[in-house]
Design an enzyme around this catalytic site. Structure first.
Site, PDB file in Angstrom:
ATOM      1  N   SER A  71      21.803  49.506  53.238  1.00 55.53           N
ATOM      2  CA  SER A  71      23.168  49.057  52.950  1.00 55.53           C
ATOM      3  C   SER A  71      23.819  49.776  51.767  1.00 55.53           C
ATOM      4  O   SER A  71      24.553  49.174  50.991  1.00 55.53           O
ATOM      5  CB  SER A  71      23.203  47.542  52.736  1.00 55.53           C
ATOM      6  N   GLY A  79      22.312  54.920  56.294  1.00 53.47           N
ATOM      7  CA  GLY A  79      22.429  54.769  57.735  1.00 53.47           C
ATOM      8  C   GLY A  79      23.885  54.785  58.158  1.00 53.47           C
ATOM      9  O   GLY A  79      24.522  55.845  58.213  1.00 53.47           O
ATOM     10  N   ASN A  93      20.992  59.240  57.797  1.00 54.18           N
ATOM     11  CA  ASN A  93      20.152  59.002  58.978  1.00 54.18           C
ATOM     12  C   ASN A  93      21.064  58.447  60.068  1.00 54.18           C
ATOM     13  O   ASN A  93      21.485  57.299  59.999  1.00 54.18           O
ATOM     14  CB  ASN A  93      19.055  57.997  58.602  1.00 54.18           C
ATOM     15  N   TRP A  94      21.354  59.297  61.038  1.00 46.39           N
ATOM     16  CA  TRP A  94      22.308  58.878  62.092  1.00 46.39           C
ATOM     17  C   TRP A  94      21.676  57.923  63.108  1.00 46.39           C
ATOM     18  O   TRP A  94      22.376  57.395  63.965  1.00 46.39           O
ATOM     19  CB  TRP A  94      22.871  60.112  62.812  1.00 46.39           C
ATOM     20  N   LYS A  95      20.356  57.762  63.021  1.00 44.61           N
ATOM     21  CA  LYS A  95      19.646  56.896  63.974  1.00 44.61           C
ATOM     22  C   LYS A  95      20.028  57.282  65.416  1.00 44.61           C
ATOM     23  O   LYS A  95      20.261  58.452  65.688  1.00 44.61           O
ATOM     24  CB  LYS A  95      19.917  55.425  63.649  1.00 44.61           C
ATOM     25  N   GLU A 128      13.073  51.577  51.269  1.00 44.22           N
ATOM     26  CA  GLU A 128      14.066  50.888  52.093  1.00 44.22           C
ATOM     27  C   GLU A 128      13.568  49.472  52.384  1.00 44.22           C
ATOM     28  O   GLU A 128      12.772  49.276  53.319  1.00 44.22           O
ATOM     29  CB  GLU A 128      14.263  51.619  53.419  1.00 44.22           C
ATOM     30  N   GLY A 140      20.914  47.653  57.491  1.00 47.18           N
ATOM     31  CA  GLY A 140      21.810  47.252  58.574  1.00 47.18           C
ATOM     32  C   GLY A 140      22.608  45.991  58.309  1.00 47.18           C
ATOM     33  O   GLY A 140      23.264  45.470  59.215  1.00 47.18           O
ATOM     34  N   GLU A 148      12.329  50.920  61.251  1.00 50.06           N
ATOM     35  CA  GLU A 148      12.627  50.664  62.668  1.00 50.06           C
ATOM     36  C   GLU A 148      11.493  51.197  63.552  1.00 50.06           C
ATOM     37  O   GLU A 148      11.212  50.630  64.610  1.00 50.06           O
ATOM     38  CB  GLU A 148      13.981  51.290  63.037  1.00 50.06           C
ATOM     39  N   HIS A 183      10.076  55.258  59.159  1.00 46.87           N
ATOM     40  CA  HIS A 183      11.225  54.362  58.986  1.00 46.87           C
ATOM     41  C   HIS A 183      10.844  52.973  59.493  1.00 46.87           C
ATOM     42  O   HIS A 183      10.097  52.842  60.473  1.00 46.87           O
ATOM     43  CB  HIS A 183      12.425  54.905  59.762  1.00 46.87           C
TER      44      HIS A 183
HETATM   45  P1  13P Z   1      22.049  51.221  56.610  1.00 45.82           P
HETATM   46  O1  13P Z   1      22.560  52.161  55.537  1.00 45.82           O
HETATM   47  O2  13P Z   1      22.877  51.189  57.830  1.00 45.82           O
HETATM   48  O3  13P Z   1      21.733  49.866  56.030  1.00 45.82           O
HETATM   49  O4  13P Z   1      20.642  51.830  57.094  1.00 45.82           O
HETATM   50  C1  13P Z   1      19.746  52.234  56.131  1.00 45.82           C
HETATM   51  C2  13P Z   1      18.684  52.999  56.782  1.00 45.82           C
HETATM   52  O5  13P Z   1      17.895  52.464  57.552  1.00 45.82           O
HETATM   53  C3  13P Z   1      18.614  54.452  56.502  1.00 45.82           C
HETATM   54  O6  13P Z   1      17.444  55.012  56.983  1.00 45.82           O
END
Ligand code: 13P
Length: 252
Positions: free
Chosen positions: A211, A232, A11-13, A166, A172, A100, A98
């Site tokens: 993570s 992420g 997930n490149w966000k 998640e 993050g 976020e 998600h």
């Molecule tokens: P990280 O791998 O950066 O912790 O993010 C996880 C995430 O939100 C994937 O959707």
């Protein structure tokens, strides 16, 4: 029952530019034949989905999206992107719910379910995200919260979905649940899915996210009931993402 094929999704966000799509070719090169045994998915920001889908032609890497409108029909909704448009651009999966989006955009499980339904109607697999906050874990409410999110966010109509566990507090940062904690929540999610879908729940892939990196991927993949990962930060660079994919036992 056939074993579930692992799925490792990036997930490149809201990171990356067109120039970063080169990471996809580098990833394909780095993982070699491993992508035959594992579904590898990259979800770039929406403007790059079409170009990414072009780029993976002839590779076994899949392209997905990070969100979609809950509204299926073409309509006057400035700024919205429908699941059908994402499918048309080459997305095979769409992440919905998600944390976020739940936190920063106030998305409820009801909205998430409608987005997942829109994805299914467009012929795209929704990846439905669930997970508890730190405070909910400390209050001993993980099973309540995650169970309810699954009940309310997963569409009734089809088991052709992926669920991603998640924990919000693990995203993050550097902390992750212990391996038994991950196993416990994955078992809970499958139990709730079985109430809805019966035996078909056995085919649903349940990913862990939060993570995941090259250092902890192997131990996370060893957990019973973990069918892959939603990654992420570590999915942005081909070398890190390849190391995660190659850490899966199915890669060797
Ligand atoms: P990280 O791998 O950066 O912790 O993010 C996880 C995430 O939100 C994937 O959707």
């Amino acid at each position: 029952m056939a074993a579930r094929k692992p799925l490792i999704a990036g997930n490149w966000k809201m990171f990356g530019r067109a120039a970063d799509l080169g990471e996809i070719a580098a990833l394909s090169e780095a993982i070699g034949p491993a992508s035959g045994a594992i579904d590898v998915l990259i979800c770039p920001p929406a403007p790059y989905i079409g170009a990414a889908a072009e780029q993976v032609r002839g590779m076994s890497i899949l392209i997905g999206a990070q969100d979609c409108s809950a509204v299926g029909a073409d309509s006057a909704r400035t700024g919205e992107i429908s699941a059908a448009m994402l499918a048309d651009a080459g997305a095979l999966c769409i992440i919905v719910g998600h944390s976020e989006r739940r936190t920063l955009h106030g998305e409820t499980s009801d909205l998430v379910r409608r987005k997942a339904e829109a994805a299914l109607s467009a012929g795209v697999t929704p990846i439905v995200c669930v997970g508890e906050t730190q405070a909910e874990r400390e209050a001993g409410r993980v099973a309540d919260i995650v169970g309810q999110q699954v009940r309310d966010s997963v569409p009734e109509q089809s088991a052709n979905i992926v669920v991603a566990y998640e924990p919000v507090w693990a995203i993050g940062g550097t902390r992750t649940p212990t391996l038994p904690e991950i196993a416990e929540v994955h078992t809970l999610i499958r139990t709730v899915l079985a109430e809805r879908f019966g035996d078909q729940a056995n085919a649903v892939r349940i990913l862990y996210g939060g993570s995941v990196g090259p250092k902890n991927a192997a131990e996370i993949f060893s957990v019973e009931g973990v069918d892959g990962a939603l990654v992420g930060r570590a999915s942005l660079k081909a070398t890190d993402f390849a190391a995660i994919i190659l850490a899966h036992p199915a890669a060797s």
